[in-house]
Design an enzyme around this catalytic site. Sequence first.
Site, PDB file in Angstrom:
ATOM      1  N   GLY A  32     -84.157 -45.799 -26.107  1.00 45.01           N
ATOM      2  CA  GLY A  32     -83.037 -46.930 -26.132  1.00 45.01           C
ATOM      3  C   GLY A  32     -82.348 -46.722 -27.186  1.00 45.01           C
ATOM      4  O   GLY A  32     -82.510 -45.920 -28.087  1.00 45.01           O
ATOM      5  N   SER A 106     -84.070 -40.879 -29.084  1.00 45.20           N
ATOM      6  CA  SER A 106     -84.159 -39.688 -28.236  1.00 45.20           C
ATOM      7  C   SER A 106     -83.033 -39.791 -27.019  1.00 45.20           C
ATOM      8  O   SER A 106     -83.154 -39.905 -25.818  1.00 45.20           O
ATOM      9  CB  SER A 106     -85.534 -39.634 -27.477  1.00 45.20           C
ATOM     10  OG  SER A 106     -85.974 -40.842 -26.978  1.00 45.20           O
TER      11      SER A 106
END
Length: 196
Positions: A32, A106
């Site tokens: 997130g 990520s």
Amino acid sequence: MSLNTVRHNYKITKADRKRLHNHQSFLVWFTGLSGSGKSTLANLVEVALHKSNISTFSLDGDNIRQGINKDLTFAPGDRTENIRRIAEIANLMVDAGVVTLAAFVSPYIKDRENIKTIVGKENFIEVYINTSLEECERRDVKGLYKKARAGEIKNMTGISAPYEAPINPDLEIVTDNQSIEASVQTILDFIIQKLK
């Protein structure tokens, strides 16, 4: 595989470690935006699991970048390498019989897919901490959004660099209007089913 290396097979296996720990091991990957609550939730989930005698370890973006990945920038290629190295570390932890919690922005789908390849789909749980950019900016716990808006930070995910949200995560937590306690309980309920 690297040239001139041969994998050594040890006698103690992941199955042996599972019997010792008395639970399954796998990777819970929190993704997130910065400020979405990934590290906070991973930390609280780990505390609850630890209280239940589950062997755990947490990997966190800022902590990893102060050690093994301190040579990497936030450019796209380095972000990919950052995630690849973390996946390899997580794979070792899972093999050691430990429930591994990883909290990393990520931002790229292909990198998160590569994690599955490294640890195995059966060992990977993707938890999307879905918090709006507006809410993350409002929180701005590290002051990064303010710096990015002022042009002091390049490649800031959500501002000057993309975030590719998971298409089909194992679990999605929308934190804008949900309490931390409710979010933690939802994640725990999901994980506990997988431990048996």
